[in-house]
Design an enzyme around this catalytic site. Structure first.
Site, PDB file in Angstrom:
ATOM      1  N   SER A 143       4.773   6.088  -0.194  1.00 62.23           N
ATOM      2  CA  SER A 143       4.221   4.728  -0.084  1.00 62.23           C
ATOM      3  C   SER A 143       4.722   3.886  -1.247  1.00 62.23           C
ATOM      4  O   SER A 143       4.809   4.372  -2.387  1.00 62.23           O
ATOM      5  CB  SER A 143       2.692   4.777  -0.136  1.00 62.23           C
ATOM      6  OG  SER A 143       2.178   3.466  -0.279  1.00 62.23           O
ATOM      7  N   TYR A 156      -5.328   7.610  -3.139  1.00 66.41           N
ATOM      8  CA  TYR A 156      -4.180   7.497  -2.220  1.00 66.41           C
ATOM      9  C   TYR A 156      -2.865   7.410  -3.001  1.00 66.41           C
ATOM     10  O   TYR A 156      -1.897   8.124  -2.709  1.00 66.41           O
ATOM     11  CB  TYR A 156      -4.373   6.256  -1.340  1.00 66.41           C
ATOM     12  CG  TYR A 156      -3.235   5.973  -0.381  1.00 66.41           C
ATOM     13  CD1 TYR A 156      -3.129   6.656   0.829  1.00 66.41           C
ATOM     14  CD2 TYR A 156      -2.262   5.007  -0.674  1.00 66.41           C
ATOM     15  CE1 TYR A 156      -2.093   6.389   1.712  1.00 66.41           C
ATOM     16  CE2 TYR A 156      -1.225   4.738   0.201  1.00 66.41           C
ATOM     17  CZ  TYR A 156      -1.144   5.430   1.397  1.00 66.41           C
ATOM     18  OH  TYR A 156      -0.110   5.167   2.269  1.00 66.41           O
TER      19      TYR A 156
END
Ligand code: NAP
Length: 253
Positions: A143, A156
């Site tokens: 990400s 995350y």
């Protein structure tokens, strides 16, 4: 089309939705035989039906990537029905938005278990086939938030930063074996995951407004990630390994 992908067995995780689904469709169009793995049995079967409708061979298997026994059982089915695994794209993932002090240990552990340990299980269980063949391609979807940080997402972001480090280390180990390992950190892709976050007001703005501020002036599409993946798993990408290939419309450079 990347012709060298023809007839190779590709496993794609998180393939019932968003980026994983688009990758599965793209690799199938490039001639791969595709195993679609996902948590949601019904959705992954429907996704495989879409791939078959394009004339490709596709197998749907329900898995929880965080559970090694689940991956081992799924891969046994893939090997029996399709053959040894040559290509692996890890797209299964979950997000999370919480103030740091409100993240529970359970939430921290689940995100790490799916996003990071899941990537470890899926790679470790596939690499023996690639070693036997002297050829393999692994793409881990990380990400862009792990490149720049993201508030309310420490769990995350930590998991995805782990995927980037994992990819670099594994690439060094597997390079001499003919196996490449790369990571794509997507930035702002219009998928069910992003739309769910938008609906809950967690993105700080609408996807359309974010897109208007993105250098290329649009949101990313799952197909943008699939196109980069198609290259990375091809024969001609054999000199590209251990790399972080940003696909983000210029949001991070
Ligand atoms: P998505 O549409 O939610 O697709 C993710 C898929 O992974 C879903 O089908 C989900 O199933 C599945 N999954 C979740 N946990 C799993 C598990 N334990 N085992 C197997 N499958 C599991 O999300 P996406 O946007 O395509 O995201 C794909 C990947 O890109 C993720 O790793 C995400 O973190 C990453 N990413 C996305 C963006 C973006 O802008 N969209 C940006 C950066 C990174 P369920 O729906 O049943 O949970």
């Amino acid at each position: 089309m990347h012709a060298a992908t023809r007839r190779k067995v590709a496993v794609v995780t998180g393939a019932a939705s968003g980026i994983g689904l688009s990758v599965a469709q793209r690799l199938a169009r490039d001639g791969a035989t595709v195993a679609l793995l996902d948590l949601d049995a019904e959705a992954v079967e429907a996704a495989a039906a879409k791939v078959r409708a394009d004339g490709a061979t596709a197998l749907a298997v329900r898995v929880d990537v965080a559970v090694r026994a689940s991956i081992d059982a799924a891969y046994a089915q893939v090997r029996e029905q399709l053959g040894p695994i040559a290509i692996l794209v890890n797209s299964a993932g979950i997000d999370g938005f919480k103030r740091f002090l409100n993240i529970t240990a359970e939430q921290w552990e689940r995100i790490l278990a799916v996003n990071l340990t899941g990537t470890f299980h899926c790679c470790q269980a596939a690499v023996p086939d690639m070693l036997d063949a002297g050829w393999g391609r692994i793409v881990n979807i990380s990400s862009s938030s792990a490149q720049g940080g993201q508030p309310l997402m420490t769990h995350y972001v930590a998991s995805k930063a782990g995927v980037i480090g994992f990819t670099k280390a594994l690439a060094l180990e597997l390079g001499p074996e003919g196996i490449t390992v790369n990571t794509i950190p997507p930035g702002f892709i219009d998928t069910p995951m992003s739309r769910r976050s938008e609906e809950k007001g967690l993105l700080g703005d609408t996807i359309e407004n974010h897109a208007a501020r993105t250098p290329v002036r649009r949101a990313g599409l799952p197909e943008d990630i699939a196109a980069a993946c198609a290259y990375l798993v091809s024969e001609e990408a054999g000199y590209v390994t251990g790399q972080v290939i940003g696909v983000n419309g210029g949001r991070n450079t």
